[in-house]
Design an enzyme around this catalytic site. Structure first.
Site, PDB file in Angstrom:
ATOM      1  CG  HIS A  93      -3.182  37.802  23.493  1.00 16.04           C
ATOM      2  ND1 HIS A  93      -3.871  38.333  24.567  1.00 16.04           N
ATOM      3  CD2 HIS A  93      -4.120  37.145  22.768  1.00 16.04           C
ATOM      4  CE1 HIS A  93      -5.138  38.010  24.478  1.00 16.04           C
ATOM      5  NE2 HIS A  93      -5.323  37.287  23.391  1.00 16.04           N
ATOM      6  CG  HIS A 132      -7.288  32.600  25.055  1.00 16.24           C
ATOM      7  ND1 HIS A 132      -6.220  33.223  25.628  1.00 16.24           N
ATOM      8  CD2 HIS A 132      -7.779  33.488  24.133  1.00 16.24           C
ATOM      9  CE1 HIS A 132      -6.048  34.423  25.080  1.00 16.24           C
ATOM     10  NE2 HIS A 132      -6.985  34.602  24.177  1.00 16.24           N
TER      11      HIS A 132
END
Ligand code: DHB
Ligand code: FE
Length: 280
Positions: free
Chosen positions: A12, A59
């Site tokens: 990703h 994240h």
């Protein structure tokens, strides 16, 4: 009843999203990456899932070091796109499937997997880049998405074995949902990469290809890999691969590998991608 058709695993890398958003996907560097997904785009357009159960990691966009859920299940109607520093990616809002998500919460929690239920969550590149890789740049995503956000940022992350067993609990929940839905599970992240410290840029093709070789046929050999081995052999961010094992656990033991792609480099990483179909 709902039916799990297949699993898709993919890296990703955020630079992939930036390449697409900035019209650079045709450049030779990026063509080598996007070319590995030509088959997959056709496949998902033909497979037409109603819902994608998408395992990814945040994240530091929705969560920070203040709150660190190990497994956070998105039960909302929709999930806005996070601003990761350059404004939100210009991609459609992600629409959820609250009824199936709540059913999975109930089933998995009663099966003793203590998921965190999340009713409000922005989603970052971990979730949107896999959607872009498989769907390109549509006006609306062609299916509903149930996000499962896994902590692979702050130690201790869950073990590969725990992830695999959670996959089985998710599968049981999908199998018992009383509505005719075609479901595909995504496991994202990986492959080997290290973004920080003296070994930044570390890639291990041997480790990655061994992981790919065993993923369809012998996942039991992969669920035993301890965190320290991921760190040593796949780099500090290679631990993202435990999320692939959630997708693998949800699939049948006997699956058909219909697509595999491996390429180095994309940004600082080795890109890996597989599609596995259940046979029935
Ligand atoms: C990068 C970030 C990621 O989250 C990831 O999975 C791979 C690469 C990066 O910043 O290059
Ligand atoms: Fe990541």
């Amino acid at each position: 009843m709902a039916k799990l058709i297949a699993g898709v695993t993919t890296s990703h890398v955020p630079a992939i999203g930036a390449a697409l958003d900035n019209g650079r996907s045709g450049e030779p560097y990026w063509q080598k990456v996007f070319g590995g997904y030509d088959f997959s785009k056709k496949w998902i357009a033909e497979t037409k899932p109603d819902v994608v159960f998408l395992v990814y990691n945040d994240h530091a966009s929705a969560f920070s070091l203040e709150v660190i859920p190990t497994f956070a299940l998105g039960c909302a109607e929709s999930f806005p796109i996070a601003d990761e520093g350059w404004g939100p990616r210009p991609v459609p809002v992600v629409k959820g499937h609250p009824d199936l998500a709540w059913h999975i919460a109930q089933s998995a929690i009663l099966d003793e997997f203590d998921l965190t239920i999340v009713n409000k969550m922005e989603v970052d590149h971990g979730l949107t880049v896999p959607l872009s890789l498989l769907c390109g740049q549509p006006k609306e995503w062609p299916f509903k998405v149930i996000p499962l956000c896994v902590n692979v940022i702050q130690y201790p992350p869950p073990t590969g074995h725990r992830c695999f067993m959670l996959g089985k609990a998710i599968r049981k929940a999908i199998d018992t949902f009383d509505r005719d839905l075609r479901v595909v599970i995504f496991g994202t992240g990986g492959m080997s990469h290290q973004l920080q410290g003296p070994r930044a840029g570390f890639i291990n093709k041997v480790f990655d290809n061994n992981f790919l070789d065993h993923f369809a046929t012998d996942p039991q050999s992969l669920v035993k890999i301890p965190h320290l081995e991921y760190l040593r052999e796949a780099g500090s961010e290679g631990i993202e691969l435990v999320m692939w094992l959630i997708a693998r656990g949800a699939l049948d033991d006997d699956v058909k590998e219909i697509h595999r792609f491996y390429h180095v480099p994309a940004s600082n990483t080795a890109v890996g991608h597989m599609i596995l179909e259940n046979r029935h």
